[in-house]
Design an enzyme around this catalytic site. Sequence first.
Site, mmCIF file in Angstrom:
data_model
loop_
_atom_site.group_PDB
_atom_site.id
_atom_site.type_symbol
_atom_site.label_atom_id
_atom_site.label_comp_id
_atom_site.label_asym_id
_atom_site.label_seq_id
_atom_site.Cartn_x
_atom_site.Cartn_y
_atom_site.Cartn_z
ATOM 1 C CG ASP A 120 -0.255 -0.061 2.542
ATOM 2 O OD1 ASP A 120 0.946 0.297 2.610
ATOM 3 O OD2 ASP A 120 -0.897 -0.426 3.537
ATOM 4 C CG LEU A 121 -0.723 5.058 -1.023
ATOM 5 C CD1 LEU A 121 -1.686 6.207 -0.780
ATOM 6 C CD2 LEU A 121 0.099 5.303 -2.269
#
Length: 154
Positions: free
Chosen positions: A30-31
């Site tokens: 994810d980020l």
Amino acid sequence: MVDVPPPFIPGAFVGAAHHYRLRVYFEDTDLSGIVYHANYLRYMERARSDMLRIAGIDQRAAMEAGEGAWAVTDLAIKYVRPAKLDDDLLVVSTVEAVRGASVIIAQRILRGQDELTNGRVTAAFLSPEGRPRRQPAGWASRFTAIMNGETIPC
């Protein structure tokens, strides 16, 4: 002369356990650089598929011959620690039980000595109509050999 890359090296059995190595890529995270939860399931699926292939269980041939296919019928997973971008991981799979139409496989994902995730999967062999069917006898004997840490009859 063109350099030829080395052949693909799949996972391998170490005693009764199948070991499958992988690296975490950007697309897996994810980020924040943490592996997205569903990707652990993908890693486990890749490892199980590799384990079956090495054991001589040809899932594709069974499907193409109209015999049937494996389907996950039960899954439990526990997330212990996060995997991160660029981690080298090891998926360790062991056969826990062999039944007429199913097999139970326990799996752990490790980073070094640290367990990140563990799970248990029950896969049932289904007919083309989607009904449970006895897995081929040769497959059951291979799973039993794997579970007992014996040399796999291929």
